[in-house]
Design a protein around this motif. Structure first.
Motif, PDB file in Angstrom:
ATOM      1  N   LEU A 128       0.801  -1.216   0.000  1.00 38.53           N
ATOM      2  CA  LEU A 128       0.000   0.000   0.000  1.00 38.53           C
ATOM      3  C   LEU A 128       0.834   1.265   0.000  1.00 38.53           C
ATOM      4  N   GLY A 129       1.892   1.293   0.801  1.00 40.90           N
ATOM      5  CA  GLY A 129       2.572   2.545   1.078  1.00 40.90           C
ATOM      6  C   GLY A 129       3.851   2.767   0.317  1.00 40.90           C
ATOM      7  N   ASP A 130       4.461   3.917   0.608  1.00 38.97           N
ATOM      8  CA  ASP A 130       5.771   4.260   0.082  1.00 38.97           C
ATOM      9  C   ASP A 130       6.832   3.894   1.111  1.00 38.97           C
ATOM     10  N   GLY A 131       8.092   4.072   0.745  1.00 41.86           N
ATOM     11  CA  GLY A 131       9.182   3.721   1.645  1.00 41.86           C
ATOM     12  C   GLY A 131       9.291   4.614   2.863  1.00 41.86           C
ATOM     13  N   MET A 132       8.799   5.853   2.776  1.00 41.93           N
ATOM     14  CA  MET A 132       8.792   6.750   3.928  1.00 41.93           C
ATOM     15  C   MET A 132       7.347   6.957   4.330  1.00 41.93           C
ATOM     16  N   SER A 133       6.904   6.257   5.355  1.00 40.24           N
ATOM     17  CA  SER A 133       5.495   6.312   5.716  1.00 40.24           C
ATOM     18  C   SER A 133       5.313   5.922   7.174  1.00 40.24           C
ATOM     19  N   TRP A 134       4.105   6.127   7.675  1.00 47.22           N
ATOM     20  CA  TRP A 134       3.759   5.706   9.021  1.00 47.22           C
ATOM     21  C   TRP A 134       3.995   4.196   9.124  1.00 47.22           C
ATOM     22  N   GLY A 135       4.765   3.786  10.103  1.00 45.52           N
ATOM     23  CA  GLY A 135       5.137   2.379  10.226  1.00 45.52           C
ATOM     24  C   GLY A 135       6.576   2.108   9.871  1.00 45.52           C
ATOM     25  N   ILE A 136       7.319   3.132   9.428  1.00 45.13           N
ATOM     26  CA  ILE A 136       8.744   3.016   9.126  1.00 45.13           C
ATOM     27  C   ILE A 136       9.495   3.993  10.021  1.00 45.13           C
ATOM     28  N   ALA A 137      10.451   3.491  10.789  1.00 38.89           N
ATOM     29  CA  ALA A 137      11.108   4.309  11.815  1.00 38.89           C
ATOM     30  C   ALA A 137      11.829   5.521  11.234  1.00 38.89           C
ATOM     31  N   MET A 138      12.463   5.379  10.076  1.00 38.38           N
ATOM     32  CA  MET A 138      13.202   6.493   9.493  1.00 38.38           C
ATOM     33  C   MET A 138      12.297   7.703   9.269  1.00 38.38           C
ATOM     34  N   THR A 139      10.998   7.463   9.045  1.00 39.25           N
ATOM     35  CA  THR A 139      10.045   8.545   8.815  1.00 39.25           C
ATOM     36  C   THR A 139       9.971   9.485  10.013  1.00 39.25           C
ATOM     37  N   ASP A 140      10.210   8.984  11.204  1.00 39.15           N
ATOM     38  CA  ASP A 140      10.155   9.818  12.410  1.00 39.15           C
ATOM     39  C   ASP A 140      11.252  10.872  12.431  1.00 39.15           C
ATOM     40  N   PHE A 141      12.327  10.639  11.662  1.00 35.57           N
ATOM     41  CA  PHE A 141      13.523  11.469  11.799  1.00 35.57           C
ATOM     42  C   PHE A 141      13.929  12.198  10.518  1.00 35.57           C
ATOM     43  N   VAL A 142      13.039  12.259   9.522  1.00 31.93           N
ATOM     44  CA  VAL A 142      13.385  12.871   8.237  1.00 31.93           C
ATOM     45  C   VAL A 142      13.527  14.385   8.364  1.00 31.93           C
ATOM     46  N   PHE A 143      14.562  14.943   7.727  1.00 31.53           N
ATOM     47  CA  PHE A 143      14.757  16.391   7.657  1.00 31.53           C
ATOM     48  C   PHE A 143      14.179  16.874   6.326  1.00 31.53           C
TER      49      PHE A 143
END
Length: 360
Positions: A128-143
């Motif tokens: 369903l989603g993209d690589g940067m999305s809710w449920g992926i930890a890196m998404t919490d820290f994106v600049f």
């Protein structure tokens, strides 16, 4: 004679249309979420959890010799309210035109993703989603300023022996008066290596920034840089991935300042696993943000999500996420639209959501 002229004029656009195509597409992602910011609990309807809600136009024109003219215009919106993601900006996600050749690759001009961000999202939940999305930890820290710069030129090579190469240069301020001429300028390079079940992504990005809160044409600038390496391997019954990002260069600030294009020096470590279950997919993700020089600014995110397709264009998802912040950190559970709720420093943020994605 008049009849002949009219028939000829009608035939001209028909020939042009036969060589071109324009596609209208869109994605609607709406969810119900209960979240805790550490100070209070919030129940809300949200948009763009696992994939940002959007609509767009994508066009091609074949001009022969294996070369095509391409364009893309994409607008992000909030599916829960109908509001545009950026007030006063129609095509706030992508807006570019370019050309592509089967042998030589593609060159595009406008608002588009950096090679650095492409490397981040290349491997991610594929149901369903993209690589940067809710449920992926890196998404919490994106600049954010490293994602889609304006005024950019990007080149993508064709695949050669499993390798694809990417490069970009973007003018941030684009010569605007009242700010340094190079403020926000980006240089980014990346590569992809795909060989059967193995996928390796690497990327570099540097950006001109300033720590000044009042910016003038004579404000001094600095340059920070990001590096990223991702390795994924498809074992069939699961898809593990390891990712490492670091930021160096420039002053070691304590907090991000997006308007000045500066962020703290840090390392980010992430481990993910995608586990197929029937038609669905379970995503497990854990990531740690390590702020260098200020350990109290570090944070750790934990996530689990399940995606299930109902049809070719529609699916549902459910899951939970948590970010444990150091005493000076204020990260939240991020999503594909960067719409996570604000969290006070030192608080633990949680999010539980159920949603639906429809693509057309």
């Amino acid at each position: 004679m008049i009849k002949y002229v009219l028939l000829t004029m009608c035939a001209i656009p028909a020939v042009a249309f036969a060589q071109s195509s324009v596609t209208l597409y869109g994605i609607i992602d709406t969810s119900l979420e209960t979240a805790n910011t550490g100070a209070n609990r919030v129940e809300r309807m949200a948009s763009g959890k696992v994939v940002a809600s959007r609509w767009g136009l994508y066009g091609t024109e074949d001009i022969g010799g294996g070369t095509k003219i391409l364009f893309k215009l994409e607008n992000g919106f909030n599916s829960a309210s109908g509001a545009m993601s950026s007030s006063g900006v129609l095509f706030n996600r992508e807006s570019w035109v370019g050309l592509a050749n089967e042998r030589y690759g593609s060159m595009k001009f406008g608002v588009q993703y950096t090679p650095f961000h492409t490397a981040r999202v290349k491997y991610g939940p594929g149901v369903l989603g993209d690589g940067m999305s809710w449920g992926i930890a890196m998404t919490d820290f994106v600049f954010g300023p490293t994602v889609r710069p304006n005024n950019s030129v990007r080149y993508d090579s064709p695949m050669m022996a499993g390798f694809t190469f990417r490069a970009m240069y973007a003018r941030g301020a684009n010569g605007a008066t009242g700010s340094p001429g190079t403020l926000g300028d980006i240089r980014s390079f990346g590569f992809e290596y795909a060989n059967g079940p193995l996928l390796i992504e690497g990327a570099y990005l540097d950006q001109v920034g300033t720590t000044a809160t009042t910016i003038t044409s004579s404000t001094p600038t600095t340059r920070g840089n990001f590096s990223l390496l991702t390795v994924a391997y498809d074992l069939g019954f699961m898809n593990p991935r390891a990712e490492f990002e670091m930021h160096r260069g420039g002053p070691n600030v304590k907090t991000s300042y997006a308007a000045g294009y500066v962020t703290p020096k840090h390392n980010i470590y992430e481990l993910d696993d995608l586990i197929p279950v029937g038609l669905g997919l379970i995503t497990l993700s854990v990531g740690h943000y390590q702020m260098l020089g200020y350990s109290s600014g570090s944070a750790t995110g934990y996530h689990v999500r399940y995606d299930y397709p109902l049809s070719k264009g529609t699916g549902v998802y459910a899951g939970a996420g948590m970010v444990r912040n150091g005493s000076s950190a204020s990260f939240t559970v991020g999503d594909a639209s960067a719409g996570g709720l604000s969290v006070a420093a030192g608080r633990t943020a949680t999010s539980v959501a159920f949603g639906m994605v429809h693509r057309f």
